[in-house]
Design a protein around this motif. Sequence first.
Motif, mmCIF file in Angstrom:
data_model
loop_
_atom_site.group_PDB
_atom_site.id
_atom_site.type_symbol
_atom_site.label_atom_id
_atom_site.label_comp_id
_atom_site.label_asym_id
_atom_site.label_seq_id
_atom_site.Cartn_x
_atom_site.Cartn_y
_atom_site.Cartn_z
ATOM 1 N N MET A 46 0.972 -1.243 0.021
ATOM 2 C CA MET A 46 -0.027 0.327 -0.067
ATOM 3 C C MET A 46 0.960 1.181 0.062
ATOM 4 O O MET A 46 2.061 1.522 0.849
ATOM 5 N N ASN A 47 0.684 2.158 -0.894
ATOM 6 C CA ASN A 47 1.436 3.343 -1.240
ATOM 7 C C ASN A 47 1.324 4.475 0.022
ATOM 8 O O ASN A 47 0.114 4.257 0.754
ATOM 9 N N ILE A 48 1.909 5.481 0.078
ATOM 10 C CA ILE A 48 1.793 6.546 1.134
ATOM 11 C C ILE A 48 0.250 7.096 1.044
ATOM 12 O O ILE A 48 -0.266 7.547 1.834
ATOM 13 N N GLU A 49 0.010 7.398 -0.462
ATOM 14 C CA GLU A 49 -1.422 8.242 -0.565
ATOM 15 C C GLU A 49 -2.509 7.285 -0.087
ATOM 16 O O GLU A 49 -3.431 7.905 0.413
ATOM 17 N N ALA A 50 -2.484 5.750 -0.252
ATOM 18 C CA ALA A 50 -3.605 5.210 -0.007
ATOM 19 C C ALA A 50 -3.511 5.181 1.684
ATOM 20 O O ALA A 50 -4.851 5.208 2.408
ATOM 21 N N LYS A 51 -2.294 5.217 2.175
ATOM 22 C CA LYS A 51 -2.547 5.147 3.653
ATOM 23 C C LYS A 51 -3.015 6.526 4.193
ATOM 24 O O LYS A 51 -3.534 6.509 5.232
ATOM 25 N N LEU A 108 -5.092 8.414 3.040
ATOM 26 C CA LEU A 108 -6.680 8.333 2.916
ATOM 27 C C LEU A 108 -7.274 7.711 4.038
ATOM 28 O O LEU A 108 -8.324 8.067 4.322
ATOM 29 N N GLN A 109 -6.871 6.589 4.414
ATOM 30 C CA GLN A 109 -7.250 5.801 5.548
ATOM 31 C C GLN A 109 -7.023 6.831 6.935
ATOM 32 O O GLN A 109 -8.082 6.668 7.556
ATOM 33 N N VAL A 110 -5.977 7.290 7.074
ATOM 34 C CA VAL A 110 -5.792 8.100 8.123
ATOM 35 C C VAL A 110 -6.918 9.262 8.224
ATOM 36 O O VAL A 110 -7.390 9.532 9.221
ATOM 37 N N ASP A 111 -7.127 9.839 7.093
ATOM 38 C CA ASP A 111 -8.030 10.654 7.115
ATOM 39 C C ASP A 111 -9.455 10.256 7.350
ATOM 40 O O ASP A 111 -10.191 11.256 8.104
ATOM 41 N N ALA A 112 -9.864 9.302 6.737
ATOM 42 C CA ALA A 112 -11.025 8.569 7.298
ATOM 43 C C ALA A 112 -11.017 8.404 8.705
ATOM 44 O O ALA A 112 -12.472 8.543 9.234
ATOM 45 N N THR A 113 -10.132 7.835 9.188
ATOM 46 C CA THR A 113 -10.109 7.766 10.776
ATOM 47 C C THR A 113 -10.056 8.988 11.594
ATOM 48 O O THR A 113 -11.000 9.183 12.599
ATOM 49 N N MET A 114 -9.316 10.038 11.052
ATOM 50 C CA MET A 114 -9.639 11.339 11.982
ATOM 51 C C MET A 114 -10.836 11.696 11.785
ATOM 52 O O MET A 114 -11.222 12.479 12.653
ATOM 53 N N ARG A 115 -11.707 11.608 10.595
ATOM 54 C CA ARG A 115 -12.978 12.208 10.447
ATOM 55 C C ARG A 115 -14.130 11.359 11.092
ATOM 56 O O ARG A 115 -15.367 11.728 11.026
ATOM 57 N N LEU A 116 -13.711 10.418 11.819
ATOM 58 C CA LEU A 116 -14.889 9.506 12.411
ATOM 59 C C LEU A 116 -15.616 10.070 13.427
ATOM 60 O O LEU A 116 -16.638 9.862 13.882
ATOM 61 N N ALA A 117 -14.712 10.871 14.400
ATOM 62 C CA ALA A 117 -15.267 11.759 15.686
ATOM 63 C C ALA A 117 -14.599 12.727 15.790
ATOM 64 O O ALA A 117 -13.253 12.749 15.399
ATOM 65 N N ALA A 151 7.777 2.407 8.580
ATOM 66 C CA ALA A 151 6.088 2.778 8.158
ATOM 67 C C ALA A 151 5.883 3.003 6.519
ATOM 68 O O ALA A 151 5.086 2.408 6.192
ATOM 69 N N ASP A 152 7.211 3.085 5.804
ATOM 70 C CA ASP A 152 6.950 2.656 4.243
ATOM 71 C C ASP A 152 6.691 1.474 3.815
ATOM 72 O O ASP A 152 6.025 1.072 3.013
ATOM 73 N N ASP A 153 7.279 0.376 4.813
ATOM 74 C CA ASP A 153 7.343 -0.803 4.330
ATOM 75 C C ASP A 153 5.795 -1.640 5.092
ATOM 76 O O ASP A 153 5.916 -2.822 4.924
ATOM 77 N N SER A 154 5.324 -1.036 6.033
ATOM 78 C CA SER A 154 4.201 -1.318 6.685
ATOM 79 C C SER A 154 2.691 -1.127 6.140
ATOM 80 O O SER A 154 2.720 -0.175 5.381
ATOM 81 N N ALA A 155 1.889 -2.174 6.137
ATOM 82 C CA ALA A 155 0.685 -1.829 5.711
ATOM 83 C C ALA A 155 -0.435 -0.811 6.649
ATOM 84 O O ALA A 155 -1.458 -0.484 6.477
ATOM 85 N N ARG A 168 7.856 13.987 2.497
ATOM 86 C CA ARG A 168 7.604 12.215 2.621
ATOM 87 C C ARG A 168 6.234 11.859 2.301
ATOM 88 O O ARG A 168 6.112 10.765 2.045
ATOM 89 N N GLY A 169 5.272 12.802 1.909
ATOM 90 C CA GLY A 169 4.021 12.377 1.415
ATOM 91 C C GLY A 169 2.945 12.320 2.470
ATOM 92 O O GLY A 169 1.612 12.007 2.367
ATOM 93 N N TYR A 170 3.196 12.885 3.821
ATOM 94 C CA TYR A 170 2.297 12.943 4.843
ATOM 95 C C TYR A 170 1.754 14.256 5.035
ATOM 96 O O TYR A 170 2.305 15.288 5.263
ATOM 97 N N ARG A 171 0.206 14.181 4.744
ATOM 98 C CA ARG A 171 -0.506 15.453 4.973
ATOM 99 C C ARG A 171 -1.336 15.438 6.144
ATOM 100 O O ARG A 171 -1.889 16.378 6.373
ATOM 101 N N HIS A 172 -1.333 14.277 7.031
ATOM 102 C CA HIS A 172 -1.998 14.224 8.101
ATOM 103 C C HIS A 172 -1.050 13.908 9.545
ATOM 104 O O HIS A 172 -0.304 12.764 9.206
ATOM 105 N N LEU A 173 -1.226 14.723 10.213
ATOM 106 C CA LEU A 173 0.071 14.905 11.175
ATOM 107 C C LEU A 173 -0.579 15.101 12.760
ATOM 108 O O LEU A 173 -1.547 15.733 12.915
#
Length: 219
Positions: free
Chosen positions: A1-6, A8-17, A106-110, A129-134
């Motif tokens: 899974m590339n950094i952009e896909a990950k 997007l997952q972080v963005d979705a998690t941050m928007r849950l609540a 983290a680059d090598d992890s899903a 490094r491609g991280y937009r969510h911090l």
Amino acid sequence: MNIEAKQLQVDATMRLAPVIPVVIIDDAKHAVSMARALVAGGIPAIEVTLRTPAALDAIRAIAAEVEGAVVGVGTVLTANDLQAAEKAGARFAVSPGVSPRLLAAADDSALPLLPGVATASEAMAMLERGYRHLKFFPAVPAGGTKLLAAWASPLPQLRFCPTGGIALDSAPDFLALPNVLCVGGSWLTPSDKFKSGDWHGVEQLAREAALLKGAISQK
């Protein structure tokens, strides 16, 4: 899974609540009851910190038994932390800061990583490094809402989860900022409620936190 896909997952998690609880758990037997109370109160994303020996067992139990929970791991410091959390069933990882070895792992992890920063230079390095969510940590000691507001114009691509020193009464000030999607806080799972098994009390704290969603506009 590339950094952009990950990301997007972080963005979705941050928007849950509006709040991600930062949980320190001493006994894994409390994990399921605690997580069910948070989910029932409208707080599905839960960060279990690696600050006690019970943390990985707690993550494993929540991942297996609590419907609707999105369990993550916090206080990730090393590649081994990341690997162990992924095996335990964590769905996101949070670090207080960053290091070259952790970023390489983290680059090598899903497992999607929400890395911690405290300065504009660190934020710029993560953006490269491609991280937009911090994670902004420690939020209050590092400059609080004034610093995050100052970053919004020169770093408009970034979205933050400020953590550290935030409580129910100060959370709305952070959530009102255009570059903040959620906050992290330990006030939803205080130690006295763990000791007494007051899961109804935890659920009520979660309900109060979930109501903060009204402070968030489209960001």
